[in-house]
Design an enzyme around this catalytic site. Structure first.
Site, mmCIF file in Angstrom:
data_model
loop_
_atom_site.group_PDB
_atom_site.id
_atom_site.type_symbol
_atom_site.label_atom_id
_atom_site.label_comp_id
_atom_site.label_asym_id
_atom_site.label_seq_id
_atom_site.Cartn_x
_atom_site.Cartn_y
_atom_site.Cartn_z
ATOM 1 C CG ASN A 10 44.447 31.408 59.142
ATOM 2 O OD1 ASN A 10 44.722 31.716 60.205
ATOM 3 N ND2 ASN A 10 43.854 32.225 58.064
ATOM 4 C CE LYS A 206 47.945 32.561 50.996
ATOM 5 N NZ LYS A 206 46.441 32.739 51.789
HETATM 6 N N1 LIG Z 1 32.299 29.086 51.051
HETATM 7 C C1 LIG Z 1 33.280 28.593 51.720
HETATM 8 N N2 LIG Z 1 33.962 27.292 51.285
HETATM 9 C C2 LIG Z 1 35.187 26.766 51.949
HETATM 10 N N3 LIG Z 1 35.668 27.329 53.082
HETATM 11 C C3 LIG Z 1 35.093 28.608 53.533
HETATM 12 C C4 LIG Z 1 33.916 29.336 52.782
HETATM 13 N N4 LIG Z 1 33.972 30.378 53.270
HETATM 14 C C5 LIG Z 1 34.818 30.585 54.477
HETATM 15 N N5 LIG Z 1 35.684 29.554 54.403
HETATM 16 C C6 LIG Z 1 36.538 29.273 55.543
HETATM 17 O O1 LIG Z 1 37.692 29.894 54.858
HETATM 18 C C7 LIG Z 1 38.916 29.040 55.633
HETATM 19 C C8 LIG Z 1 40.242 29.293 54.338
HETATM 20 O O2 LIG Z 1 40.540 30.723 54.477
HETATM 21 P P1 LIG Z 1 41.684 31.218 55.671
HETATM 22 O O3 LIG Z 1 41.713 30.623 56.904
HETATM 23 O O4 LIG Z 1 42.010 32.655 55.212
HETATM 24 O O5 LIG Z 1 42.868 30.391 54.872
HETATM 25 P P2 LIG Z 1 44.547 30.616 54.725
HETATM 26 O O6 LIG Z 1 44.910 31.175 55.734
HETATM 27 O O7 LIG Z 1 44.776 28.924 54.421
HETATM 28 O O8 LIG Z 1 44.851 31.310 53.436
HETATM 29 C C9 LIG Z 1 38.332 27.822 55.533
HETATM 30 O O9 LIG Z 1 39.025 27.124 56.910
HETATM 31 C C10 LIG Z 1 37.076 28.018 55.863
HETATM 32 O O10 LIG Z 1 36.947 27.980 57.569
HETATM 33 N N1 LIG Z 2 49.007 37.781 54.320
HETATM 34 C C1 LIG Z 2 47.984 36.818 54.346
HETATM 35 O O1 LIG Z 2 46.977 36.872 53.361
HETATM 36 O O2 LIG Z 2 47.776 35.898 55.330
HETATM 37 P P1 LIG Z 2 46.941 34.736 55.464
HETATM 38 O O3 LIG Z 2 46.986 33.634 54.489
HETATM 39 O O4 LIG Z 2 47.651 33.955 56.815
HETATM 40 O O5 LIG Z 2 45.647 35.202 55.735
#
Ligand SMILES: Nc1ncnc2c1ncn2[C@@H]1O[C@H](COP(=O)(O)OP(=O)(O)O)[C@@H](O)[C@H]1O
Ligand SMILES: NC(=O)OP(=O)(O)O
Length: 311
Positions: A10, A206
């Site tokens: 993301n 991941k």
């Molecule tokens: N406690 C928290 N602290 C910070 N971010 C959080 C928290 N809980 C949920 N989030 C959300 O988690 C998101 C990051 O997770 P995700 O979108 O799965 O990341 P990525 O795809 O970059 O690995 C942040 O953009 C935020 O919206």
């Molecule tokens: N596979 C996986 O964890 O993808 P994201 O980081 O986009 O959630």
């Protein structure tokens, strides 16, 4: 030091951003600028997410009337490893002339009877308003769940057990190669009683795979880079506050949402508890500062752990 870095899917394609190649390549460039500094001083392994991207490819394949059905998620996962791996590979080669860089299609073993197959939890593809998500779920047989204020498709996400190509990755890292691998958590596979591998319909987290790989490769530090500068207490409420230096014990006392921050916190806690080394969660463009303990949420075995020892 040997450092493993997980780049968020993301973070590479932000929620609401058009899934064109160009903005993703620009986001990769931001990440690689900060990673190149690390690669000059350390052994480096890079993994990346694929949630938004695998959803785009799933929609494309479902909309192709030439096909008798959409491509399965293991195949789509391998496609995203090729696409995102290529972007990262090229950006690293341009940033690190003279350094060997490799992007490897990688499989991750899971259990065929993992309960996650009956409880889809991994967000894939774009975000929708609730009504549209529920309509698409009815039409396409999807499961959808809330993702912050939006709704998204979810697919099964079994627990990663081992990266099949671990030995090969270790050998390449020892030879000084910067290795991009385990993209999208690795292509999910199971091993049959004859020892043969077969892909399964899932998307692995991941961050959890990166944690498994970090332990297997005996990494000294594990960084998860995403789109927030720090993990927050009371996230999304008026009381929210950033967590700087913390321990697995403190983090485990806080509840984090599944499918986003939850697996990241679980992954870093597992690594720190198992290895006694440092892990961190922070922003895509701050890798070097996170490693030296001046940015991000730093997780160490105890509150008195000397941060300068990571330098
Ligand atoms: N406690 C928290 N602290 C910070 N971010 C959080 C928290 N809980 C949920 N989030 C959300 O988690 C998101 C990051 O997770 P995700 O979108 O799965 O990341 P990525 O795809 O970059 O690995 C942040 O953009 C935020 O919206
Ligand atoms: N596979 C996986 O964890 O993808 P994201 O980081 O986009 O959630």
């Amino acid at each position: 030091m040997r450092v493993i870095v997980a780049l968020g899917g993301n973070a590479l394609l932000k929620r609401g951003q058009k899934p064109d190649a160009a903005p993703q390549i620009a986001n990769v460039a931001v990440a690689v600028r900060s990673l190149a500094t690390l690669a000059e001083e350390h052994e480096l392994i890079i993994t990346h997410g694929n949630g938004p991207q695998v959803g785009v490819l799933a929609l494309e394949s479902a909309g192709d009337s030439e096909l008798s059905g959409p491509y399965p998620f293991d195949t789509l996962g391998a496609e995203t490893q090729g696409m995102i791996g290529y972007w990262i590979l090229q950006a690293l080669q341009n940033a690190l002339p003279g350094r060997q860089v490799m992007a490897l299609v990688t499989q991750t073993l899971v259990s065929a009877v993992d309960p996650a197959f009956d409880d889809p939890a991994k967000f894939v593809g774009r975000v929708y308003e609730r009504e549209e998500a529920e309509k698409l779920a009815r039409e396409n047989g999807w499961t959808v769940k809330p993702d912050g204020p939006y709704w998204r498709r979810v697919v099964p996400s079994p627990t990663p057990q081992r990266v099949v190509e671990t030995r090969l990755i270790r050998r390449a890292v020892r030879d000084g190669v910067v290795v991009v691998c385990a993209g999208g958590g690795g292509v999910p596979v199971v091993r049959d009683p004859q020892g043969r591998l077969t892909g399964v319909e899932a998307v692995i987290d991941k961050d959890l795979t990166a944690s498994v790989l970090a332990e297997a490769l005996e990494c000294d530090a594990f960084l998860i880079l995403t789109d927030v500068a720090r993990v927050m207490r009371d996230y999304g409420t008026p009381r929210q506050s950033e967590i700087g230096h913390t321990t697995p014990h403190e983090l485990r006392a806080i509840e984090f949402p599944p499918g986003s921050m939850g697996p990241k916190v679980e992954a870093v806690c597992r690594f720190v508890e198992t290895t006694g080394d440092m892990a961190a969660i922070g922003r895509l463009d701050q890798a070097a500062r996170i490693l030296d303990g001046t940015a991000g949420t730093i997780v160490t075995p105890s509150a008195t752990w000397p941060l300068t020892s990571t330098l």
